[in-house]
Design a protein around this motif. Structure first.
Motif, PDB file in Angstrom:
ATOM      1  N   TYR A  30       0.823  -1.222   0.000  1.00 53.33           N
ATOM      2  CA  TYR A  30       0.000   0.000   0.000  1.00 53.33           C
ATOM      3  C   TYR A  30       0.850   1.263   0.000  1.00 53.33           C
ATOM      4  O   TYR A  30       0.407   2.295  -0.506  1.00 53.33           O
ATOM      5  CB  TYR A  30      -1.029  -0.021   1.140  1.00 53.33           C
ATOM      6  N   TYR A  37      -3.737   5.184  -5.940  1.00 52.06           N
ATOM      7  CA  TYR A  37      -5.006   4.742  -5.353  1.00 52.06           C
ATOM      8  C   TYR A  37      -6.191   5.606  -5.803  1.00 52.06           C
ATOM      9  O   TYR A  37      -7.334   5.159  -5.803  1.00 52.06           O
ATOM     10  CB  TYR A  37      -4.890   4.729  -3.817  1.00 52.06           C
ATOM     11  N   LEU A  41     -10.512   5.280  -6.262  1.00 51.08           N
ATOM     12  CA  LEU A  41     -11.503   6.184  -5.663  1.00 51.08           C
ATOM     13  C   LEU A  41     -12.383   6.835  -6.728  1.00 51.08           C
ATOM     14  O   LEU A  41     -13.577   7.025  -6.516  1.00 51.08           O
ATOM     15  CB  LEU A  41     -10.790   7.254  -4.828  1.00 51.08           C
ATOM     16  N   ALA A  69      -8.559   1.705   8.969  1.00 53.45           N
ATOM     17  CA  ALA A  69      -7.883   1.379   7.695  1.00 53.45           C
ATOM     18  C   ALA A  69      -8.276   2.450   6.671  1.00 53.45           C
ATOM     19  O   ALA A  69      -8.750   2.162   5.577  1.00 53.45           O
ATOM     20  CB  ALA A  69      -8.218  -0.021   7.215  1.00 53.45           C
ATOM     21  N   CYS A  70      -7.999   3.691   7.070  1.00 49.77           N
ATOM     22  CA  CYS A  70      -8.536   4.863   6.356  1.00 49.77           C
ATOM     23  C   CYS A  70      -7.884   5.125   5.004  1.00 49.77           C
ATOM     24  O   CYS A  70      -8.413   5.872   4.183  1.00 49.77           O
ATOM     25  CB  CYS A  70      -8.369   6.107   7.217  1.00 49.77           C
ATOM     26  N   GLY A  71      -6.693   4.524   4.761  1.00 53.27           N
ATOM     27  CA  GLY A  71      -6.018   4.762   3.481  1.00 53.27           C
ATOM     28  C   GLY A  71      -5.706   6.227   3.279  1.00 53.27           C
ATOM     29  O   GLY A  71      -5.171   6.907   4.168  1.00 53.27           O
ATOM     30  N   ASP A  92      -4.303   3.968   9.893  1.00 53.39           N
ATOM     31  CA  ASP A  92      -3.850   3.078   8.820  1.00 53.39           C
ATOM     32  C   ASP A  92      -2.405   2.702   9.106  1.00 53.39           C
ATOM     33  O   ASP A  92      -1.680   3.463   9.737  1.00 53.39           O
ATOM     34  CB  ASP A  92      -3.950   3.772   7.450  1.00 53.39           C
ATOM     35  N   GLN A  93      -2.004   1.521   8.614  1.00 52.65           N
ATOM     36  CA  GLN A  93      -0.610   1.131   8.871  1.00 52.65           C
ATOM     37  C   GLN A  93       0.355   1.657   7.813  1.00 52.65           C
ATOM     38  O   GLN A  93       1.567   1.620   8.016  1.00 52.65           O
ATOM     39  CB  GLN A  93      -0.494  -0.385   8.993  1.00 52.65           C
ATOM     40  N   SER A  94      -0.175   2.142   6.681  1.00 55.64           N
ATOM     41  CA  SER A  94       0.710   2.630   5.620  1.00 55.64           C
ATOM     42  C   SER A  94       0.938   4.131   5.760  1.00 55.64           C
ATOM     43  O   SER A  94       0.015   4.932   5.580  1.00 55.64           O
ATOM     44  CB  SER A  94       0.100   2.308   4.240  1.00 55.64           C
ATOM     45  N   MET A  97       0.105   6.017   2.512  1.00 59.28           N
ATOM     46  CA  MET A  97      -1.331   6.262   2.290  1.00 59.28           C
ATOM     47  C   MET A  97      -1.762   7.432   3.179  1.00 59.28           C
ATOM     48  O   MET A  97      -2.434   8.367   2.720  1.00 59.28           O
ATOM     49  CB  MET A  97      -2.172   5.019   2.622  1.00 59.28           C
ATOM     50  N   ASP A 115      -0.790  -0.506  13.088  1.00 60.69           N
ATOM     51  CA  ASP A 115      -1.539  -1.699  12.706  1.00 60.69           C
ATOM     52  C   ASP A 115      -2.924  -1.591  13.359  1.00 60.69           C
ATOM     53  O   ASP A 115      -3.030  -1.238  14.538  1.00 60.69           O
ATOM     54  CB  ASP A 115      -0.803  -2.945  13.210  1.00 60.69           C
ATOM     55  N   GLY A 116      -3.945  -1.879  12.587  1.00 62.86           N
ATOM     56  CA  GLY A 116      -5.313  -1.674  13.057  1.00 62.86           C
ATOM     57  C   GLY A 116      -5.646  -2.458  14.318  1.00 62.86           C
ATOM     58  O   GLY A 116      -6.279  -1.923  15.245  1.00 62.86           O
ATOM     59  N   GLY A 133     -13.787   0.909   5.310  1.00 59.76           N
ATOM     60  CA  GLY A 133     -13.969   0.819   3.862  1.00 59.76           C
ATOM     61  C   GLY A 133     -12.941  -0.048   3.174  1.00 59.76           C
ATOM     62  O   GLY A 133     -11.730   0.184   3.296  1.00 59.76           O
ATOM     63  N   TRP A 134     -13.401  -1.044   2.489  1.00 60.53           N
ATOM     64  CA  TRP A 134     -12.610  -1.822   1.525  1.00 60.53           C
ATOM     65  C   TRP A 134     -11.354  -2.441   2.115  1.00 60.53           C
ATOM     66  O   TRP A 134     -10.305  -2.463   1.457  1.00 60.53           O
ATOM     67  CB  TRP A 134     -12.210  -0.937   0.338  1.00 60.53           C
ATOM     68  N   TYR A 138      -8.085  -7.945   4.751  1.00 56.26           N
ATOM     69  CA  TYR A 138      -6.758  -7.944   5.372  1.00 56.26           C
ATOM     70  C   TYR A 138      -6.795  -8.341   6.844  1.00 56.26           C
ATOM     71  O   TYR A 138      -5.761  -8.347   7.500  1.00 56.26           O
ATOM     72  CB  TYR A 138      -6.102  -6.555   5.227  1.00 56.26           C
ATOM     73  N   PHE A 139      -7.984  -8.624   7.353  1.00 59.73           N
ATOM     74  CA  PHE A 139      -8.126  -8.915   8.779  1.00 59.73           C
ATOM     75  C   PHE A 139      -8.858 -10.237   8.987  1.00 59.73           C
ATOM     76  O   PHE A 139      -9.607 -10.682   8.110  1.00 59.73           O
ATOM     77  CB  PHE A 139      -8.936  -7.800   9.473  1.00 59.73           C
TER      78      PHE A 139
END
Ligand code: SAM
Length: 287
Positions: A30, A37, A41, A69-71, A92-94, A97, A115-116, A133-134, A138-139
């Motif tokens: 990500y 990205y 969107l 995980a808001c991106g 978010d972990q990235s 992003m 990490d979430g 969202g989306w 991943y979880f």
């Protein structure tokens, strides 16, 4: 045949040992996707709007909202525009992003790179609303929904939009076949199968198990077509739809021609190469 059996038992072994695409792999993926990205969107954000603008989320009330995980913050930005009363925590972990979350300097937004799961386990905050969202794939949904329940206030609201089973038709089998034919290139498989619900009914089933009552729930499917198989693969990579798959292989560029060959064979329909995104969304209340 024997080769296939050997491949699948090796794969099964790696899955059991949890030698699979990890959180760190998704973070790296990500970080890369952050630059592109916006293509996702532009096409799919309109479906996310259905949960942002749900009538079940009050507009004129001060609400503490978690954008999980808001991106790049599509939901966060939508909420800031919707009401001046909302206070939003965006996790978010990235970091890459998160850097695109332009409103992170807004005093109504607290951005957190984490990490979430770690975030949910350690936060002392209790939220009125969680948006998600989306990112369900991943979880582990059992772990996640339990934690969502614990950080929501009584009567709190959960808004989810997620891919569902049947999305990206045939893409999983294309990758499995490539892995089987290029076994020497495989480092580790992905483990997302159990993390996609079966349509809106599946989403309701998962949520109700953890104390959430569905207030509204919908599902949909959209198709994108491309003139060339390379363009379809590019779409999967730039949007994050296939995030993680590049990490399966030692050298992605080595296997790319074979992936394209298989897309050519499997995804050709009415003169174009077509891909589907199947999804469900809903608003749930903690009972
Ligand atoms: C498809 S994007 C969705 C972004 C945003 N929610 C939206 O609707 O546009 C998935 C996001 O999940 C994040 N993510 C994946 N695994 C995560 C984890 N374990 N903890 C926190 N964020 C994670 C990724 O970094 C990525 O930004």
């Amino acid at each position: 045949m024997i080769n296939k059996i050997r491949f699948y038992s090796k794969l099964g072994y790696k899955l059991i040992k949890k030698e699979v695409i990890s959180r760190d792999d998704y973070k790296e993926e990500y970080d890369k996707v952050s630059e592109t990205y916006h293509y996702w969107l532009k096409e799919m954000g309109r479906y996310t709007d259905n949960i942002i603008h749900s009538k079940h989320i009050e507009v004129d009330k001060e609400l503490k909202i978690l954008d999980f995980a808001c991106g790049t913050g599509y939901i966060t930005k939508g909420l800031l525009n919707k009401s001046t009363e909302y206070k939003i925590t965006s996790v978010d972990q990235s970091d890459k992003m998160l850097e695109k979350l332009l409103d992170r300097d807004n005093p109504r937004v607290t951005a957190s790179q984490s990490d979430g799961i770690e975030f949910l386990k350690t936060t002392n905050e209790r939220y009125d609303v969680i948006f998600f969202g989306w990112a369900l794939s991943y979880f582990n949904h059992n772990e996640l929904l339990k934690l969502f329940n614990s950080v929501l206030k009584p009567g709190g609201i959960l808004g989810i939009i997620t891919n569902v089973e049947g999305t990206l038709d045939k893409i999983e089998s294309i990758f499995l076949n490539v892995m089987s034919e290029k076994q020497e290139e495989v480092i580790k498989p992905m483990d997302i199968k159990f993390n996609l619900p079966k349509g809106k009914k599946g989403l309701v089933r998962w949520c109700s198990k953890y104390g959430f009552k569905a207030l509204e729930v919908e599902e949909g499917e959209v198709f994108f077509s491309f003139k060339e198989p390379e363009e379809l693969l590019q779409w999967l990579n730039i949007t994050g739809a296939a995030a993680g798959t590049r990490k399966i292989f030692k050298n992605y560029h080595e296997v790319k021609p074979l992936i394209i060959e298989k897309i050519k064979k499997e995804k050709y329909k009415n003169g174009v190469y077509e891909i589907n995104h199947k999804f469900a969304y809903g608003i749930f209340r903690k009972e």
